[in-house]
Design a protein around this motif. Structure first.
Motif, PDB file in Angstrom:
ATOM      1  N   ASN A 117       0.783  -1.225   0.000  1.00 57.62           N
ATOM      2  CA  ASN A 117       0.000   0.000   0.000  1.00 57.62           C
ATOM      3  C   ASN A 117       0.819   1.282   0.000  1.00 57.62           C
ATOM      4  O   ASN A 117       0.277   2.342  -0.237  1.00 57.62           O
ATOM      5  CB  ASN A 117      -0.918   0.025   1.228  1.00 57.62           C
ATOM      6  CG  ASN A 117      -1.932  -1.079   1.174  1.00 57.62           C
ATOM      7  OD1 ASN A 117      -2.655  -1.207   0.205  1.00 57.62           O
ATOM      8  ND2 ASN A 117      -1.959  -1.910   2.194  1.00 57.62           N
ATOM      9  N   TRP A 118       2.112   1.190   0.327  1.00 55.43           N
ATOM     10  CA  TRP A 118       2.891   2.420   0.427  1.00 55.43           C
ATOM     11  C   TRP A 118       3.571   2.736  -0.887  1.00 55.43           C
ATOM     12  O   TRP A 118       4.071   1.863  -1.589  1.00 55.43           O
ATOM     13  CB  TRP A 118       3.939   2.288   1.544  1.00 55.43           C
ATOM     14  CG  TRP A 118       3.299   2.066   2.862  1.00 55.43           C
ATOM     15  CD1 TRP A 118       3.330   0.918   3.604  1.00 55.43           C
ATOM     16  CD2 TRP A 118       2.499   2.991   3.602  1.00 55.43           C
ATOM     17  NE1 TRP A 118       2.606   1.084   4.749  1.00 55.43           N
ATOM     18  CE2 TRP A 118       2.084   2.341   4.778  1.00 55.43           C
ATOM     19  CE3 TRP A 118       2.098   4.308   3.384  1.00 55.43           C
ATOM     20  CZ2 TRP A 118       1.288   2.967   5.731  1.00 55.43           C
ATOM     21  CZ3 TRP A 118       1.305   4.927   4.332  1.00 55.43           C
ATOM     22  CH2 TRP A 118       0.911   4.264   5.489  1.00 55.43           C
ATOM     23  N   ASP A 119       3.667   4.015  -1.227  1.00 56.83           N
ATOM     24  CA  ASP A 119       4.325   4.423  -2.465  1.00 56.83           C
ATOM     25  C   ASP A 119       5.812   4.093  -2.381  1.00 56.83           C
ATOM     26  O   ASP A 119       6.398   4.052  -1.307  1.00 56.83           O
ATOM     27  CB  ASP A 119       4.147   5.930  -2.679  1.00 56.83           C
ATOM     28  CG  ASP A 119       2.685   6.272  -2.936  1.00 56.83           C
ATOM     29  OD1 ASP A 119       2.340   7.458  -2.817  1.00 56.83           O
ATOM     30  OD2 ASP A 119       1.908   5.352  -3.257  1.00 56.83           O
ATOM     31  N   SER A 214       3.977   5.020  -7.743  1.00 54.15           N
ATOM     32  CA  SER A 214       2.762   4.718  -6.987  1.00 54.15           C
ATOM     33  C   SER A 214       1.788   4.012  -7.901  1.00 54.15           C
ATOM     34  O   SER A 214       1.765   4.261  -9.101  1.00 54.15           O
ATOM     35  CB  SER A 214       2.168   6.033  -6.473  1.00 54.15           C
ATOM     36  OG  SER A 214       0.788   5.914  -6.311  1.00 54.15           O
TER      37      SER A 214
ATOM     38  N   SER C  44      -3.875   2.795   2.208  1.00 54.51           N
ATOM     39  CA  SER C  44      -2.985   2.512   3.341  1.00 54.51           C
ATOM     40  C   SER C  44      -3.621   2.899   4.667  1.00 54.51           C
ATOM     41  O   SER C  44      -3.443   2.200   5.664  1.00 54.51           O
ATOM     42  CB  SER C  44      -1.650   3.231   3.162  1.00 54.51           C
ATOM     43  OG  SER C  44      -1.835   4.465   2.514  1.00 54.51           O
ATOM     44  N   MET C 236       1.972  11.781   2.120  1.00 51.67           N
ATOM     45  CA  MET C 236       3.330  11.259   2.252  1.00 51.67           C
ATOM     46  C   MET C 236       4.190  11.486   1.023  1.00 51.67           C
ATOM     47  O   MET C 236       5.274  12.065   1.096  1.00 51.67           O
ATOM     48  CB  MET C 236       3.299   9.754   2.555  1.00 51.67           C
ATOM     49  CG  MET C 236       2.642   9.391   3.867  1.00 51.67           C
ATOM     50  SD  MET C 236       3.297  10.331   5.232  1.00 51.67           S
ATOM     51  CE  MET C 236       1.886  11.332   5.612  1.00 51.67           C
ATOM     52  N   SER C 237       3.717  10.998  -0.125  1.00 47.27           N
ATOM     53  CA  SER C 237       4.561  11.071  -1.317  1.00 47.27           C
ATOM     54  C   SER C 237       4.715  12.499  -1.815  1.00 47.27           C
ATOM     55  O   SER C 237       5.808  12.929  -2.183  1.00 47.27           O
ATOM     56  CB  SER C 237       3.959  10.212  -2.418  1.00 47.27           C
ATOM     57  OG  SER C 237       3.700   8.929  -1.919  1.00 47.27           O
ATOM     58  N   MET C 262       3.887   8.495   8.175  1.00 45.50           N
ATOM     59  CA  MET C 262       4.642   7.378   7.611  1.00 45.50           C
ATOM     60  C   MET C 262       5.890   7.961   6.967  1.00 45.50           C
ATOM     61  O   MET C 262       6.045   7.962   5.742  1.00 45.50           O
ATOM     62  CB  MET C 262       3.761   6.662   6.573  1.00 45.50           C
ATOM     63  CG  MET C 262       4.223   5.284   6.233  1.00 45.50           C
ATOM     64  SD  MET C 262       4.122   4.176   7.617  1.00 45.50           S
ATOM     65  CE  MET C 262       5.781   3.656   7.729  1.00 45.50           C
ATOM     66  N   VAL C 265       8.376   6.518   3.963  1.00 42.83           N
ATOM     67  CA  VAL C 265       8.042   6.723   2.548  1.00 42.83           C
ATOM     68  C   VAL C 265       8.570   8.065   2.065  1.00 42.83           C
ATOM     69  O   VAL C 265       9.223   8.178   1.035  1.00 42.83           O
ATOM     70  CB  VAL C 265       6.511   6.648   2.347  1.00 42.83           C
ATOM     71  CG1 VAL C 265       6.132   7.044   0.940  1.00 42.83           C
ATOM     72  CG2 VAL C 265       6.001   5.252   2.645  1.00 42.83           C
ATOM     73  N   GLU C 309       4.940  -5.096   6.277  1.00 39.68           N
ATOM     74  CA  GLU C 309       4.780  -3.734   5.792  1.00 39.68           C
ATOM     75  C   GLU C 309       4.939  -2.811   6.980  1.00 39.68           C
ATOM     76  O   GLU C 309       4.756  -3.233   8.121  1.00 39.68           O
ATOM     77  CB  GLU C 309       3.344  -3.565   5.253  1.00 39.68           C
ATOM     78  CG  GLU C 309       3.270  -3.035   3.860  1.00 39.68           C
ATOM     79  CD  GLU C 309       1.851  -2.825   3.376  1.00 39.68           C
ATOM     80  OE1 GLU C 309       1.727  -2.587   2.174  1.00 39.68           O
ATOM     81  OE2 GLU C 309       0.905  -2.876   4.174  1.00 39.68           O
ATOM     82  N   ASP C 312       1.351   2.585   9.999  1.00 38.71           N
ATOM     83  CA  ASP C 312       1.274   4.031  10.152  1.00 38.71           C
ATOM     84  C   ASP C 312       0.671   4.388  11.504  1.00 38.71           C
ATOM     85  O   ASP C 312      -0.034   3.594  12.137  1.00 38.71           O
ATOM     86  CB  ASP C 312       0.435   4.649   9.024  1.00 38.71           C
ATOM     87  CG  ASP C 312      -1.027   4.301   9.165  1.00 38.71           C
ATOM     88  OD1 ASP C 312      -1.831   5.189   9.512  1.00 38.71           O
ATOM     89  OD2 ASP C 312      -1.361   3.120   8.938  1.00 38.71           O
TER      90      ASP C 312
END
Lengths: 286, 325, 407
Positions: A117-119, A214, C44, C236-237, C262, C265, C309, C312
Motif C-alpha cells: 500500500n505504500w508508495d 505509486s 494505506s 506522504m509522497s 509514515m 516513505v 509492511e 502508520d
C-alpha cells in the motif's frame, strides 16, 4: 518576482513538459492508427515506473538498460493486451473506452496488491545540483529533459523515415488504400499500440526517480495527456508538442499569479472556446 | 431500437408490480437504499441515452446533477424551502443553464462535443470545490441536508425512512421513463435518431437542426437536475467529488453494458451492475479489481450489452421457429 | 420473454441473499463495522486501521471473547471499501447499520467520508471512532463520536513548542498544505500555535491534491526566507517531493510536517539530504528504546512480522483505541454504545502501549472525546528517525502530570 525567477519557472515547465508530451504522443499515435481512446494509457506509464522500481531500485540494473527493459517489457505487454482485448474494438470508441476504464482498475489495483500500500521511491540516477546563471537545477531533471527530447526526436524519425512509420502514416491517411498497398493492418496496429505504451513506460522510468512510483500515478497523467491532445488536435503528433508546451506554460507560470482553481477554470474555458472556433485544435486534422 | 420487448405491456406491468411489493417481500432497509440509488441512476442514464440518440455523448450530465443537488441543498436546507417546490425548480434551473450552455456546445460534433462537455464538467466541479465555500461547503461536503416532508391536514409524512424514499424515487423514475419513452417514439424522437446519421439530410425536409438538438439537451438537463435533487437528501451529504468524471464514466458504462441500442439498455445496465457491485462489497480491498475484471469480461463477451445478448437470443429462437423442419 | 422474467427473478433472489443480507455469521458475535478506503490512493489508511482493530479483536478472541454478564461474544470486523468517496461512505454506513446491525463503526479515515458516515451513525445511536480530522466531527450533538489519533487541535501547540525549543531563534514560519479542509486545519493549527510563541507566518500556500510540481509555489515561499518550512497536511509522497524540490532550490533549514504519519516513505522519496532536520509528531522511531514503551515495540514487531509492511500512526492509534473500547465493554459488562462511551470518559486514564491515555480537549469540541497520549517529537537525521523529546497535552498533564518514559 524577478526575471531570474520567472526564467527558472519557464525552464522548469519545459522540463516536465517534455515528458508529458512524450506520453501524449503515445496516446495520439494509438488514436490515429487504431481509432480508439485508451484511457488506460496512464497505467502503462505507471507500469514503467514499477519496472524502474524492480530493476533499477531493487535489482540495481543500469539505468539506461532499465529504460530499454521498460520499453520492451511493457511495450510487449501492451501488444498482448491489444491482441487480446482491443483488437475487436477498432474504430468503436465507446466500448474501447469502457474496456480501458476496466483495465485502469485492474492494472492499478494489481500493482497495489502486489507491491503493497505504500508508495515506492526510486533512487536518484544522477545526483547533484547544477548552477546555471545563478539558478539551481537538479542534474536529474536536466538529464530527464534531454532524454525526453531525444525520445521525441526518435519517435519523429521512426514515423517519418522507417518503413513501419510510413505504413502507419498510410493507415492514418486512408486505411483501405494502405491495405491495397500491402500494409498488414493488424501488425501495424499492434506495433503502434506497443510503441505508444512503451513510450509511456519509458516516461514512467524517467519520472519515477524525479517524483515517486505509486499504483495511482497514472490517473493525473492521463488527464494531462488528454488536455495536451485536445489543445494540439486529436491525431496530430506535432500538435502534441505545441499543446504540451502551452499546458506546461499555463500550469507553472499562471499558478504563480493566480490560484490553481482559477487556473483550472481558465484552462478549460479556454479549451472550450478554442473548440468552438477551431474544433480541430491548433494543429489537428479532421 | 424498436424491439420485441416493447410490444406487450405484460412484462412491464409485472416488473412494476414486483418493484412495488419488493420492500414488503424483502424487508431490508439497505436494499431500499440501494434501489432508491438505482432509480436515481436510471433517470441519469435515460437522460444520457436520450442525448445518445442524436449521436452525442454528453458528459456534462453529471454536472447538471451536481447543480441540481447543490441547488436543492441550498434552497431546501439553508433557506428552508419545501422540497416539492425546490425539486421542479432545480430541474428548470438546470434546463435554463443547459440552454445557455447548449448554444455554444451544440455547434461541436462528435469527439469535440464530448470534449466540450468534459470542459464544462471540470469547470463545474472546480467551481463547487473552491468557490462560494460558505454557501456550498466545498470539498468537505454540504451536510446535513433536509429531507422532503408532506404536511397536510390529517396526514404528515417525513421522508426520513428508506421505505418512503424508495417509493418517492420509484414514482419519479417511472414518470421519467414514461416521458422518455413517449419522447423517443414521437416526432422529436424520430428527428433525434435521424440527426445521428443524416443531419444534413433532415435539414432539407425543413427540420430546424439546432432547435431539435437544444430541445433534446435541455430536457436531458432537466432530468439530470431532478436526479440530483433526489440524490442530495438520500445520501445526506454532497461533495464535489461525488459528481466527478469518474462517476460520469460509470454512468456511461451502465449504458454500454446494458446495451446502447435498446431503450431498456440503461435500466438493465444500472440494475445488473449495481447489484453486482453490492455482491462484490464482501471482497473488501479486492472489490475494485473485481469490478474491473467483470467490466472487461462483460464487454468482451457481450459487445452489444445485456439487451443485445437478449435480442440475439430471442431472434435466434424466432428463426428456429420460422424455418420449416 | 418468460425466460427473461425467470432470469430476472432468479438474479433478484441471488442478490437478496448475497448482496443485501448480513455478511456476518450467526450466533453470539459482536460485529464491528469498518467504512474506510481499502483500495486506491488512500488504501494505506483504511487497511492500517482495519488491521489495528483486528489485532485488538484477535487478542480478546484468543482469550475466549468478551464475557458480558455471563454471555460470550466473539468479536468480528466487517469492513467495506468506500474508495474515499462520501456517497459510498454513506451507503456503506447504511449497509453496516441496517444489514449487519452494527452498533460500532471503528475504522474510518478521510474527512469528507467521516462527515458522511456520521449523518447515519448519529441518527441511529451508533458508536463511531475514526482518525478523520475536522472540528465538526466531535461535539455534544455527537456523543458517540471519538477520535483516535491526533488532529491539529490536539497536537499543534505541543508540537510547535517542542520545535521552538530546538530552534529558539526561529522567528518566521511558512506553510504549504493541500487546498481542502484538512489541509487548512493542519496549516492554520500550526500557524496559530506558532503565533502564540511569537513566530510570524510569512507565507500560507495551498495546492491542489493532484499537483506534482511545486517549483512555482516554493519559489514564492522561499523568497520570503522562512525559518521553518511547514508541510502541514501534505500527503506522504507529495510531501516527499516538496522536500526534495525545496532542497534542490536551496532550502536547508528545519522542516515541520504535522500530518506525516509514515515518514519512511517520504524520506526515501526526498532523499536523506532533503529530509534532514524534518521534525515530526505523529511518527517517531517506534523501535528505538528512547521515548517508547516495550509494549509499543512488541506491537510493531508483531504487525511487521504478520503483514511485512510498515504500520502508520493512525493504524496504531486505532489498535490502542480498540483495546480501550473493548476493555470498557468488559469492565461495565455492556455492549450498549451510549454506556460504553460514558465509561470511556469515566474510566480514564488508561495504561496503553502509547503511554497514559485520556480522552480530552473539551475546550475545542465541547466534549472530551479526542484521544490524548504523550506526543513524541522526532527528528529525521541521516535518513533515520531520532526520538528527541515528549510532551503532554494540558488535559493529559492535568491527570498524569509527572509521568515520564522509563529511560
Amino acid at each position: 518576482m524577478g526575471t531570474q525567477e520567472i526564467l527558472a519557472i519557464l525552464l522548469n515547465s519545459l522540463m516536465l513538459g517534455m515528458l508529458y508530451i512524450l506520453i501524449a504522443m503515445g496516446l495520439t499515435l494509438v488514436y490515429s492508427i487504431l481509432e480508439i481512446v485508451n484511457f488506460a494509457h496512464g497505467e502503462f506509464y505507471m507500469l514503467g515506473g514499477f519496472t524502474s522500481y524492480v530493476f533499477f531500485s531493487q535489482l540495481h540494473v543500469n539505468y539506461f538498460l532499465t529504460m530499454l527493459l521498460a520499453f520492451v517489457l511493457i511495450g510487449g505487454f501492451a501488444v498482448i493486451i491489444e491482441k487480446l482485448i482491443f483488437k475487436r474494438y477498432r474504430e468503436q470508441i465507446l466500448p474501447a473506452f469502457m474496456v480501458s476504464l476496466g483495465l485502469v482498475w485492474i492494472l492499478s489495483e494489481s500493482m497495489r496488491l502486489i507491491f503493497g500500500n505504500w508508495d515506492k521511491s526510486v533512487p536518484v540516477a544522477f545526483p547533484g545540483i547544477i548552477k546555471i546563471g545563478g539558478l539551481s537545477f537538479s542534474v536529474e531533471r536536466l538529464i530527464v529533459t534531454i532524454m525526453g527530447a531525444i525520445l521525441i526526436a526518435l519517435l519523429y524519425i521512426f514515423i517519418r523515415f522507417t518503413k513501419t512509420g510510413r505504413a502507419m502514416r498510410a493507415i492514418t491517411q486512408d486505411k483501405d488504400a494502405a491495405l491495397l498497398q500491402g500494409v498488414n493492418i493488424d501488425f501495424i496496429c499492434s506495433i503502434a499500440f506497443g510503441v505508444g505504451c512503451g513510450l509511456a513506460a519509458i516516461a514512467g522510468v524517467l519520472l519515477g526517480s524525479v517524483f515517486y512510483v505509486s499504483s495511482t500515478m497514472g490517473a493525473p497523467v492521463i488527464m494531462k495527456s488528454f488536455i495536451i491532445i485536445i489543445l494540439g488536435g486529436l491525431g496530430s503528433i506535432p500538435g502534441c508538442l505545441l499543446g504540451g508546451l502551452i499546458l506546461g506554460f499555463i500550469d507553472n507560470f499562471a499558478s504563480v499569479f493566480l490560484t490553481v482553481p482559477k487556473v483550472t477554470i481558465i484552462t478549460f474555458a479556454m479549451i472550450f472556446v478554442l473548440l468552438i472556433f477551431r474544433p480541430r485544435g491548433l494543429l489537428g486534422h479532421e | 431500437m424498436n424491439n420485441i420487448v416493447l410490444r406487450k405491456p405484460f412484462p412491464h406491468l409485472f416488473f412494476i408490480a414486483v418493484a412495488l411489493v419488493f420492500p414488503f417481500v424483502y424487508p431490508s432497509e439497505y436494499a431500499k437504499h440501494v434501489f432508491a440509488l438505482i432509480f436515481i441512476k436510471i433517470i441519469l442514464c435515460m437522460s444520457l441515452r436520450q442525448m445518445l440518440l442524436t449521436g452525442l455523448l454528453n458528459l456534462s450530465i453529471v454536472s447538471f446533477m451536481a447543480i441540481g443537488a447543490y441547488f436543492t441543498a441550498v434552497l431546501g436546507t439553508t433557506l428552508g424551502m419545501s422540497f416539492w417546490i425546490v425539486m421542479p425548480l432545480s430541474g428548470l434551473t438546470c434546463s435554463l443553464i443547459g440552454l445557455f450552455f447548449a448554444f455554444p456546445v451544440l455547434r461541436l460534433k462528435g469527439a469535440y462535443f464530448f470534449i466540450g462537455t468534459i470542459c464544462f464538467a471540470v469547470c463545474v466541479q472546480t467551481f463547487f470545490s473552491n468557490f462560494y465555500v460558505e454557501t456550498f461547503a466545498g470539498v468537505p461536503g454540504f451536510t446535513p441536508i433536509d429531507v422532503p416532508h408532506i404536511k397536510l391536514p390529517g396526514f404528515e409524512l417525513d421522508f426520513m425512512s428508506h421505505l418512503s424514499y424508495y417509493y418517492l424515487t420509484f414514482i419519479i423514475m417511472l414518470l421519467s421513463i414514461v416521458i422518455f419513452y413517449r419522447l423517443e417514439n414521437s416526432r422529436f424522437g424520430q428527428y433525434w435518431k435521424a440527426i445521428s446519421f443524416a443531419d444534413r439530410l433532415i435539414e432539407t425536409v425543413g427540420v430546424d437542426l439546432l432547435k431539435s438538438k437544444i430541445l433534446n439537451f435541455t430536457i436531458s438537463c432537466f432530468f439530470a437536475g431532478i436526479a440530483g435533487s433526489l440524490f442530495a437528501p438520500l445520501i445526506g451529504i454532497i461533495t464535489p467529488h461525488d459528481f466527478d468524471l469518474l462517476f460520469m464514466f460509470i454512468l456511461v458504462m451502465f449504458i454500454v453494458v446494458g446495451g446502447t441500442d435498446s431503450f431498456w439498455g440503461p435500466i438493465t445496465g444500472v440494475i445488473a451492475i449495481s447489484i453486482l457491485a453490492e455482491l462484490l462489497r464482501d471482497f473488501g480491498q479486492y472489490e475494485t479489481i473485481g469490478y474491473g475484471f467483470i467490466l472487461v469480461l462483460a464487454l468482451i463477451f457481450m459487445p452489444k450489452g445485456i439487451c443485445g445478448l437478449i435480442e440475439r437470443f430471442i431472434s435466434s429462437k424466432k428463426e428456429v421457429i420460422k424455418t420449416p423442419n | 420473454m418468460k425466460k427473461v422474467i425467470c432470469i430476472f427473478t432468479g438474479l433478484l433472489i441471488v442478490a437478496m441473499f448475497g448482496g443485501f443480507g448480513p455478511g456476518s455469521a450467526f450466533g453470539e458475535t459482536l460485529v464491528i463495522g469498518g467504512d474506510a478506503p481499502l483500495s486506491g490512493p488512500a488504501a494505506s489508511w483504511g487497511i492500517g486501521q482495519a488491521r489495528g482493530v483486528q489485532m485488538a479483536m484477535d487478542e480478546i478472541n484468543a482469550k475466549g471473547g468478551l464475557n458480558i454478564k455471563g454471555k460470550k461474544y466473539t468479536l468480528k470486523l466487517v469492513s467495506y471499501d468506500n474508495k474515499a468517496q462520501a456517497n459510498e461512505a454513506a451507503s456503506i454506513a447504511n449497509k453496516l447499520i441496517y444489514s449487519e446491525k452494527v452498533k460500532y463503526i471503528m475504522v474510518a479515515a478521510v474527512g469528507a467520508t467521516g462527515r458522511a458516515i456520521q449523518t447515519v451513525t448519529v441518527r441511529n445511536n451508533v458508536f463511531f471512532s475514526f482518525s478523520c480530522w475536522g472540528k465538526m466531527l466531535l461535539g455534544p450533538k455527537k456523543p458517540l463520536n471519538f477520535r483516535f489519533g491526533f488532529s491539529p487541535y490536539e497536537m499543534s501547540d505541543a508540537y510547535v513548542q517542542a520545535v521552538k525549543k530546538i530552534y529558539p531563534n526561529a522567528k518566521t514560519i511558512a506553510t504549504i498544505s493541500p487546498n481542502d479542509t484538512s489541509g487548512w486545519d493542519g496549516a492554520k493549527g500550526d500557524i496559530r500555535a506558532a503565533k502564540k510563541l511569537g513566530i510570524k507566518c510569512v507565507a500560507e500556500e495551498y495546492y491542489e491534491r493532484d499537483q506534482t510540481d511545486f517549483h512555482a509555489t516554493l519559489t514564492r515561499i522561499l523568497s520570503k526566507k522562512p525559518d521553518i518550512l511547514d508541510l502541514a497536511t501534505s500527503p506522504m509522497s507529495t510531501g516527499g517531493v516538496i522536500l526534495k524540490q525545496a532542497y534542490e532550490m536551496g532550502y536547508k533549514g528545519p522542516k515541520a510536517w504535522n500530518a506525516c504519519s509514515m515518514a519512511s516513505v517520504a524520506i526515501k522519496i526526498a532523499g536523506k539530504e532533503a529530509a534532514e532536520d524534518l521534525f515530526l509528531c505523529v511518527n517517531w522511531n517506534y523501535l528505538s528504546p528512547k521515548f517508547t514503551l516495550p509494549a509499543l515495540r512488541e506491537a510493531i514487531k508483531k504487525y511487521e512480522d504478520k503483514y511485512k509492511e510498515d504500520w502508520d500512526y493512525y493504524g496504531i492509534c486505532a489498535y490502542a483505541g480498540a483495546q480501550i473500547v473493548f476493555s470498557n465493554m468488559q469492565k461495565i459488562h455492556s455492549i450498549d454504545p451510549a454506556k460504553v462511551a460514558k465509561a470511556m470518559v469515566a474510566n480514564q486514564p488508561y495504561d496503553t502501549f502509547l503511554g497514559p491515555v485520556v480522552f480530552g480537549n473539551a475546550e475545542v469540541y465541547g466534549v472530551p472525546h479526542a484521544m490524548l497520549h504523550p506526543l513524541v517529537l522526532s527528528r529525521v537525521h541521516n535518513g533515520q528517525l531520532e526520538n528527541m523529546s515528549f510532551g503532554l497535552h494540558p488535559d493529559l498533564a492535568k491527570v498524569v502530570g509527572d509521568w515520564k518514559f522509563p529511560q
